[in-house]
Every structure is written in structure tokens, then in C-alpha cells.
Design a protein around this motif. Structure first.
Motif, mmCIF file in Angstrom:
data_model
loop_
_atom_site.group_PDB
_atom_site.id
_atom_site.type_symbol
_atom_site.label_atom_id
_atom_site.label_comp_id
_atom_site.label_asym_id
_atom_site.label_seq_id
_atom_site.Cartn_x
_atom_site.Cartn_y
_atom_site.Cartn_z
ATOM 1 N N VAL A 1 0.850 -1.197 0.000
ATOM 2 C CA VAL A 1 0.000 0.000 0.000
ATOM 3 C C VAL A 1 0.884 1.245 0.000
ATOM 4 O O VAL A 1 0.652 2.193 -0.757
ATOM 5 C CB VAL A 1 -0.938 -0.003 1.237
ATOM 6 N N LYS A 2 1.934 1.208 0.836
ATOM 7 C CA LYS A 2 2.840 2.371 0.936
ATOM 8 C C LYS A 2 3.598 2.597 -0.362
ATOM 9 O O LYS A 2 3.806 3.723 -0.787
ATOM 10 C CB LYS A 2 3.859 2.137 2.064
ATOM 11 N N GLN A 3 4.021 1.530 -1.006
ATOM 12 C CA GLN A 3 4.875 1.657 -2.192
ATOM 13 C C GLN A 3 4.106 1.992 -3.468
ATOM 14 O O GLN A 3 4.676 2.533 -4.409
ATOM 15 C CB GLN A 3 5.640 0.344 -2.430
ATOM 16 N N CYS A 4 2.835 1.662 -3.504
ATOM 17 C CA CYS A 4 2.092 1.768 -4.771
ATOM 18 C C CYS A 4 1.823 3.229 -5.142
ATOM 19 O O CYS A 4 1.082 3.923 -4.438
ATOM 20 C CB CYS A 4 0.775 1.011 -4.660
ATOM 21 N N PRO A 5 2.393 3.727 -6.240
ATOM 22 C CA PRO A 5 2.174 5.128 -6.615
ATOM 23 C C PRO A 5 0.767 5.386 -7.145
ATOM 24 O O PRO A 5 0.348 6.533 -7.274
ATOM 25 C CB PRO A 5 3.216 5.359 -7.722
ATOM 26 N N ALA A 6 0.028 4.314 -7.445
ATOM 27 C CA ALA A 6 -1.296 4.482 -8.057
ATOM 28 C C ALA A 6 -2.437 4.277 -7.071
ATOM 29 O O ALA A 6 -3.604 4.419 -7.438
ATOM 30 C CB ALA A 6 -1.435 3.488 -9.214
ATOM 31 N N GLY A 7 -2.114 3.941 -5.825
ATOM 32 C CA GLY A 7 -3.173 3.680 -4.839
ATOM 33 C C GLY A 7 -4.046 2.500 -5.244
ATOM 34 O O GLY A 7 -5.261 2.500 -5.016
ATOM 35 N N ALA A 8 -3.427 1.491 -5.830
ATOM 36 C CA ALA A 8 -4.216 0.376 -6.372
ATOM 37 C C ALA A 8 -4.522 -0.707 -5.341
ATOM 38 O O ALA A 8 -5.410 -1.517 -5.553
ATOM 39 C CB ALA A 8 -3.480 -0.234 -7.566
ATOM 40 N N HIS A 9 -3.757 -0.753 -4.237
ATOM 41 C CA HIS A 9 -3.984 -1.799 -3.230
ATOM 42 C C HIS A 9 -4.955 -1.309 -2.167
ATOM 43 O O HIS A 9 -4.873 -0.158 -1.726
ATOM 44 C CB HIS A 9 -2.660 -2.168 -2.534
ATOM 45 N N SER A 10 -5.863 -2.173 -1.749
ATOM 46 C CA SER A 10 -6.752 -1.807 -0.646
ATOM 47 C C SER A 10 -7.053 -3.042 0.194
ATOM 48 O O SER A 10 -7.019 -4.174 -0.306
ATOM 49 C CB SER A 10 -8.050 -1.211 -1.188
ATOM 50 N N PHE A 11 -7.318 -2.799 1.470
ATOM 51 C CA PHE A 11 -7.736 -3.882 2.374
ATOM 52 C C PHE A 11 -9.141 -3.552 2.849
ATOM 53 O O PHE A 11 -9.365 -2.514 3.458
ATOM 54 C CB PHE A 11 -6.777 -3.991 3.568
ATOM 55 N N THR A 12 -10.095 -4.392 2.511
ATOM 56 C CA THR A 12 -11.487 -4.165 2.912
ATOM 57 C C THR A 12 -11.976 -5.426 3.619
ATOM 58 O O THR A 12 -11.214 -6.382 3.786
ATOM 59 C CB THR A 12 -12.364 -3.917 1.668
ATOM 60 N N GLU A 13 -13.249 -5.425 3.949
ATOM 61 C CA GLU A 13 -13.812 -6.634 4.571
ATOM 62 C C GLU A 13 -13.668 -7.843 3.662
ATOM 63 O O GLU A 13 -13.526 -8.970 4.107
ATOM 64 C CB GLU A 13 -15.296 -6.409 4.889
ATOM 65 N N GLY A 14 -13.712 -7.576 2.363
ATOM 66 C CA GLY A 14 -13.583 -8.661 1.378
ATOM 67 C C GLY A 14 -12.148 -9.152 1.242
ATOM 68 O O GLY A 14 -11.885 -10.082 0.486
ATOM 69 N N GLY A 15 -11.206 -8.494 1.938
ATOM 70 C CA GLY A 15 -9.806 -8.917 1.877
ATOM 71 C C GLY A 15 -8.953 -7.957 1.065
ATOM 72 O O GLY A 15 -9.355 -6.827 0.778
ATOM 73 N N HIS A 16 -7.778 -8.417 0.689
ATOM 74 C CA HIS A 16 -6.806 -7.615 -0.058
ATOM 75 C C HIS A 16 -7.203 -7.598 -1.532
ATOM 76 O O HIS A 16 -7.359 -8.640 -2.142
ATOM 77 C CB HIS A 16 -5.419 -8.253 0.126
ATOM 78 N N ARG A 17 -7.377 -6.415 -2.098
ATOM 79 C CA ARG A 17 -7.736 -6.304 -3.512
ATOM 80 C C ARG A 17 -6.750 -5.397 -4.233
ATOM 81 O O ARG A 17 -6.158 -4.504 -3.631
ATOM 82 C CB ARG A 17 -9.147 -5.698 -3.688
ATOM 83 N N ILE A 18 -6.591 -5.664 -5.544
ATOM 84 C CA ILE A 18 -5.808 -4.755 -6.394
ATOM 85 C C ILE A 18 -6.769 -4.189 -7.429
ATOM 86 O O ILE A 18 -7.459 -4.956 -8.115
ATOM 87 C CB ILE A 18 -4.678 -5.497 -7.137
#
Ligand code: SF4
Ligand code: SF4
Length: 288
Positions: free
Chosen positions: A62-79
Motif C-alpha cells: 500500500v505504501k509503495q504503490c504510486p497508483a493507490g491500487a492496493h486496498s484492504f477491505t472486509e472482502g480482503g486484499h484487492r488490487i
């Protein structure tokens, strides 16, 4: 020396041609078979495989991604793959191997070095190298260079193809190829299109020309009961015109499913055919 896009080199294979073989998997395909067990082979570009069960939640991606593509939600880790700009920093940072970059642009000399490593095994077992994919015939220039190098060095070659390419490409590699592993996935063009996204007129015509050229060809027929189970009779009847050609029936398996999960894609969950039924079909239609 040519550049070539591949996604894997597998050593000691015994399923892709005679003897012990090294299989070079080219990345990129112009078919989209619903049962494909190598979904990471379809796109030519590099991709991210995400294995959530390995993720330890460190947040480095999440920290490294310049595009903000990673997220952690109730559904889990998504790209969010639409946001991704393919820098692959997240894969480099993930020391848990939950993010794996698949695909690389390499060169023919590097691939030849890998192939040469097992020359002793090839000589001992009657094996060699198989160029597969994806569709290796879509990268004709590097393929041709590899085939010529292998011929010079006395290494047996097989080209594993679905045949959906211009005849001129097959004609170019023909003199340098020891064996073609040629897929026939359906006989009816409509069924072929429903299974793979394309019709099969060119594929069958290329097969005819290849067979009549005297090239060594083994036909491979994937068998997915729900999708092409009705096609075996038509394929068998078509192949009866080529009695010199061996045809192998390859029953569907579900080993590629985890890779669809890792690419966050939906997959076709087919029925794995019963072994006894497969043996009966082989006998009935003169397949191996
Ligand atoms: S860097 Fe890897 S282990 Fe860390 S949160 Fe991202 S995917 Fe999970
Ligand atoms: S490849 Fe780059 S842009 Fe894409 S998700 Fe990873 S860090 Fe973000």
C-alpha cells in the motif's frame, strides 16, 4: 539475439513431447480457451498474481504503490487493476511472496543457456525442448532463432501450437522444427468459437497443410465434457483422413483454478472426467 516474452521455463517435463524435456512458455495468446490452465499466459504483458493466504498484512504494498491500487477491505486484499501502472514495486517489496510478478522480457541467448543446461538428459532420454505458451507462434522471430540454435546444437525441438496464425508463419518455422504438437479443440466452428473466442477454419486448414507437408505432427485434443464433449466424433472423423498422425486426448483438470484466483478472474469450473470414461473414449475414437 532477439527479445522474447516468456512466463516460465520448466525443466524435466515428461508430458510435452518425447523423453525428458525443457518447456519454454511464451507469454501471449490469441485464443481465450475457457478451460485454460495457464491463465497467466494469455496477456503478453507482465501481470501480478495475488496470493492472499500468504499475505501477513505488513502494508508495504500500500505504501509503495504510486497508483493507490492496493486496498484492504472486509472482502480482503484487492488490487484495482484499472488503476495499476505496472511498475511492480509492490511485488519487489512483498517479502512474503503474496504478490508475484508473472512474465518477463528476456532474450534468446538467455533462453538458450537454460535449454543447454539439460542437454545430457535430452540425449539420454530422447528428449529436447518444447516451445509452448500461450502461443509461441505469435513471436515468430525469436522462436525461429531458438529453433535454428537448437538445430545447430543437435537439440530436438517441438512447437506446441493452437495453429491460429498465418500459414506463412508455420511455413517459416517448419524446416527448423522436429515435431509439432497441434491442438484441435473442436470441429464445429460455432462450438470452437464458444470455447475459445475464435472460429477454427484457419486452424483446420493450417493443420491440413502441415500434415500434407510431411511434417511430424502429434494432435492434442483437450477434453472438457461440458464444452467440447460433442466434438470428439467430428474430430476423429476428420483425423481419419490422416492415419499417420497420432492424436492424444487430454482430459480437463482443475489445477489452474488457483491461478485464476490469484489474477482475481472468474474461471470455468468444469467436471474432471472419470478415468475409465476417458479410456473408453480413447478406444472408441482411436486416440491415445
Ligand atoms: S506487501 Fe505483501 S505481505 Fe505485505 S501487505 Fe502487501 S501483499 Fe501483504
Ligand atoms: S504494479 Fe505498481 S501500480 Fe501496480 S499495484 Fe503494484 S505498485 Fe501499484
Amino acid at each position: 539475439m532477439q527479445t522474447v516474452n516468456i512466463f516460465n521455463i520448466q525443466h524435466f517435463s515428461v508430458h510435452d513431447g518425447p523423453g525428458v524435456r525443457t518447456v519454454v512458455f511464451f507469454k501471449g495468446c490469441n485464443l481465450h480457451c475457457r478451460w485454460c490452465h495457464n491463465p497467466e499466459s494469455i496477456h503478453k504483458e507482465k501481470e501480478i498474481l495475488l496470493y492472499p493466504d500468504r499475505c501477513i498484512g505488513c502494508g508495504a504494498c500500500v505504501k509503495q504503490c504510486p497508483a493507490g491500487a492496493h486496498s484492504f477491505t472486509e472482502g480482503g486484499h484487492r488490487i484495482d487493476r484499472n488503476k495499476c501502472i505496472h511498475c511492480f514495486r509492490c511485488c519487489e517489496e512483498c517479502y512474503a511472496d503474496a504478490l508475484v510478478c508473472v512474465g518477463e522480457e528476456t532474450d534468446t541467448e538467455t533462453v538458450m543457456d537454460e535449454i543447454r543446461r539439460n542437454k545430457g538428459y535430452f540425449d539420454h532420454s530422447g528428449g529436447g525442448v518444447t516451445f509452448s505458451g500461450g502461443e509461441c507462434m505469435l513471436q515468430t522471430e525469436p522462436l525461429l532463432e531458438l529453433l535454428k540454435s537448437c538445430r545447430r546444437e543437435g537439440i530436438h525441438t517441438a512447437v506446441d501450437t493452437a495453429g491460429n496464425v498465418p500459414w506463412s508463419s508455420l511455413e517459416e518455422v517448419l524446416p527448423w522444427t522436429d515435431l509439432f504438437l497441434y491442438d484441435i479443440k473442436a470441429f464445429d466452428p460455432k462450438v470452437h468459437k464458444a470455447c475459445t473466442g475464435v472460429t477454427n477454419e484457419r486452424i483446420l486448414e493450417n493443420f491440413r497443410r502441415l500434415a500434407e507437408s510431411g511434417a511430424a505432427v502429434t494432435v492434442r485434443i483437450p477434453y472438457v465434457p461440458e464444452l467440447n464433449g460433442t466434438q470428439l466424433e467430428g474430430i476423429s472423423s476428420f483425423l481419419s483422413g490422416y492415419p499417420q498422425i497420432r492424436a492424444e486426448l487430454l482430459p480437463y483438470h482443475s489445477m489452474g483454478n488457483s491461478k485464476y484466483h490469484a489474477l482475481e478472474e472468474t474461471f470455468f469450473a468444469g467436471t474432471v472426467p472419470d478415468k475409465k470414461a476417458v479410456e473408453q473414449l480413447k478406444k472408441k475414437y482411436h486416440f491415445y
